[in-house]
Design a protein around this motif. Structure first.
Motif, mmCIF file in Angstrom:
data_model
loop_
_atom_site.group_PDB
_atom_site.id
_atom_site.type_symbol
_atom_site.label_atom_id
_atom_site.label_comp_id
_atom_site.label_asym_id
_atom_site.label_seq_id
_atom_site.Cartn_x
_atom_site.Cartn_y
_atom_site.Cartn_z
ATOM 1 N N SER A 62 0.861 -1.188 0.000
ATOM 2 C CA SER A 62 0.000 0.000 0.000
ATOM 3 C C SER A 62 0.890 1.229 0.000
ATOM 4 O O SER A 62 1.996 1.217 0.530
ATOM 5 N N LYS A 63 0.398 2.284 -0.635
ATOM 6 C CA LYS A 63 1.139 3.543 -0.724
ATOM 7 C C LYS A 63 0.177 4.704 -0.531
ATOM 8 O O LYS A 63 -0.990 4.633 -0.890
ATOM 9 N N LEU A 64 0.714 5.775 0.013
ATOM 10 C CA LEU A 64 -0.036 7.007 0.188
ATOM 11 C C LEU A 64 0.312 7.948 -0.951
ATOM 12 O O LEU A 64 1.491 8.166 -1.239
ATOM 13 N N GLN A 65 -0.693 8.468 -1.633
ATOM 14 C CA GLN A 65 -0.499 9.420 -2.724
ATOM 15 C C GLN A 65 -1.410 10.607 -2.469
ATOM 16 O O GLN A 65 -2.600 10.544 -2.780
ATOM 17 N N ASN A 66 -0.877 11.666 -1.879
ATOM 18 C CA ASN A 66 -1.622 12.870 -1.518
ATOM 19 C C ASN A 66 -2.841 12.522 -0.669
ATOM 20 O O ASN A 66 -2.704 12.192 0.485
ATOM 21 N N ASP A 67 -4.044 12.569 -1.236
ATOM 22 C CA ASP A 67 -5.263 12.312 -0.470
ATOM 23 C C ASP A 67 -5.828 10.919 -0.723
ATOM 24 O O ASP A 67 -6.973 10.645 -0.385
ATOM 25 N N LEU A 68 -5.018 10.004 -1.308
ATOM 26 C CA LEU A 68 -5.457 8.643 -1.607
ATOM 27 C C LEU A 68 -4.530 7.612 -0.973
ATOM 28 O O LEU A 68 -3.338 7.850 -0.837
ATOM 29 N N VAL A 69 -5.096 6.479 -0.640
ATOM 30 C CA VAL A 69 -4.315 5.304 -0.277
ATOM 31 C C VAL A 69 -4.561 4.288 -1.381
ATOM 32 O O VAL A 69 -5.706 3.981 -1.712
ATOM 33 N N ILE A 70 -3.479 3.774 -1.985
ATOM 34 C CA ILE A 70 -3.571 2.788 -3.051
ATOM 35 C C ILE A 70 -3.100 1.460 -2.481
ATOM 36 O O ILE A 70 -1.989 1.361 -1.959
ATOM 37 N N VAL A 71 -3.954 0.436 -2.567
ATOM 38 C CA VAL A 71 -3.633 -0.879 -2.030
ATOM 39 C C VAL A 71 -3.655 -1.888 -3.167
ATOM 40 O O VAL A 71 -4.600 -1.934 -3.947
ATOM 41 N N VAL A 72 -2.589 -2.703 -3.262
ATOM 42 C CA VAL A 72 -2.523 -3.791 -4.232
ATOM 43 C C VAL A 72 -2.610 -5.085 -3.436
ATOM 44 O O VAL A 72 -1.888 -5.268 -2.452
ATOM 45 N N MET A 73 -3.518 -5.976 -3.854
ATOM 46 C CA MET A 73 -3.710 -7.221 -3.108
ATOM 47 C C MET A 73 -4.008 -8.375 -4.052
ATOM 48 O O MET A 73 -4.348 -8.160 -5.215
ATOM 49 N N ASN A 74 -3.857 -9.585 -3.528
ATOM 50 C CA ASN A 74 -4.312 -10.793 -4.216
ATOM 51 C C ASN A 74 -4.646 -11.845 -3.178
ATOM 52 O O ASN A 74 -4.475 -11.624 -1.979
ATOM 53 N N GLU A 75 -5.156 -12.984 -3.615
ATOM 54 C CA GLU A 75 -5.634 -13.999 -2.679
ATOM 55 C C GLU A 75 -4.517 -14.660 -1.884
ATOM 56 O O GLU A 75 -4.692 -15.003 -0.732
ATOM 57 N N GLN A 76 -3.332 -14.855 -2.490
ATOM 58 C CA GLN A 76 -2.249 -15.552 -1.825
ATOM 59 C C GLN A 76 -1.439 -14.646 -0.901
ATOM 60 O O GLN A 76 -0.729 -15.124 -0.029
ATOM 61 N N GLY A 77 -1.471 -13.346 -1.127
ATOM 62 C CA GLY A 77 -0.663 -12.424 -0.346
ATOM 63 C C GLY A 77 0.762 -12.317 -0.850
ATOM 64 O O GLY A 77 1.611 -11.734 -0.183
ATOM 65 N N LYS A 78 1.049 -12.903 -2.015
ATOM 66 C CA LYS A 78 2.371 -12.794 -2.634
ATOM 67 C C LYS A 78 2.241 -13.027 -4.133
ATOM 68 O O LYS A 78 1.256 -13.608 -4.602
ATOM 69 N N LEU A 79 3.236 -12.585 -4.878
ATOM 70 C CA LEU A 79 3.279 -12.818 -6.314
ATOM 71 C C LEU A 79 4.124 -14.048 -6.586
ATOM 72 O O LEU A 79 5.105 -14.308 -5.893
ATOM 73 N N THR A 80 3.739 -14.809 -7.603
ATOM 74 C CA THR A 80 4.459 -16.024 -7.968
ATOM 75 C C THR A 80 4.779 -16.008 -9.453
ATOM 76 O O THR A 80 4.249 -15.193 -10.203
ATOM 77 N N ALA A 81 5.632 -16.920 -9.871
ATOM 78 C CA ALA A 81 5.914 -17.072 -11.298
ATOM 79 C C ALA A 81 4.635 -17.533 -11.987
ATOM 80 O O ALA A 81 3.825 -18.253 -11.408
#
Length: 151
Positions: free
Chosen positions: A42-61
């Motif tokens: 997650s990142k803060l961008q001025n007045d927004l919070v941007i969250v990236v998520m998926n079901e596993q909680g990690k990226l895989t090949a």
């Protein structure tokens, strides 16, 4: 004074997910496709919070499904964001490889879902920059960079 401001901003970024419930399951307030997601970053961008998520909680090949959520900082409500896109760039030293585009579709106000195939991993661990491109509440083009590690 500058170091204190930076420390305060980092503290806000770490506390926001807890305050607005982004650290737990989003089932009460989100579309069902993102309800069971675990936060990747997650990142803060001025007045927004941007969250990236998926079901596993990690990226895989290989194939990965993603959910990108935009929330207003003041209220925690989903934000009306337009023209959202995302791309991943493999880092080889300081060189960024050709972007892998992610087609995101809107599934609700402030909620976007997509999938990306990161392919076979030749580096262990592999580092990726992920850029989220969007038009914010004021109509300005913005982008935010995330760093992901794939093992």
């Amino acid at each position: 004074m500058r170091k204190t401001a930076k420390t305060c901003r980092i503290a806000v970024v770490l506390v926001l997910p807890v305050l607005f419930g982004l650290g737990r399951s989003l089932s009460a307030t989100s579309p069902s496709a993102c309800a069971t997601g675990k936060m990747l970053a997650s990142k803060l961008q001025n007045d927004l919070v941007i969250v990236v998520m998926n079901e596993q909680g990690k990226l895989t090949a290989g194939d990965n499904s993603l959910c990108v959520v935009f929330r207003k900082v003041e209220t925690g409500d989903p934000a009306e964001i337009q023209n959202v896109s995302m791309d991943f760039r493999l880092l080889v030293g300081k060189i960024q490889e050709t972007p892998i585009k992610v087609q995101l579709t809107q599934i609700g106000v402030g909620y976007y879902r997509g999938s990306v195939n990161l392919g076979r991993q030749y580096y262990d661990p592999a580092s990726y920059y992920a850029f989220v491109h969007y038009i914010d509440l004021a109509g300005t083009k913005k982008k935010k960079r995330f760093l992901f590690i794939v093992k």
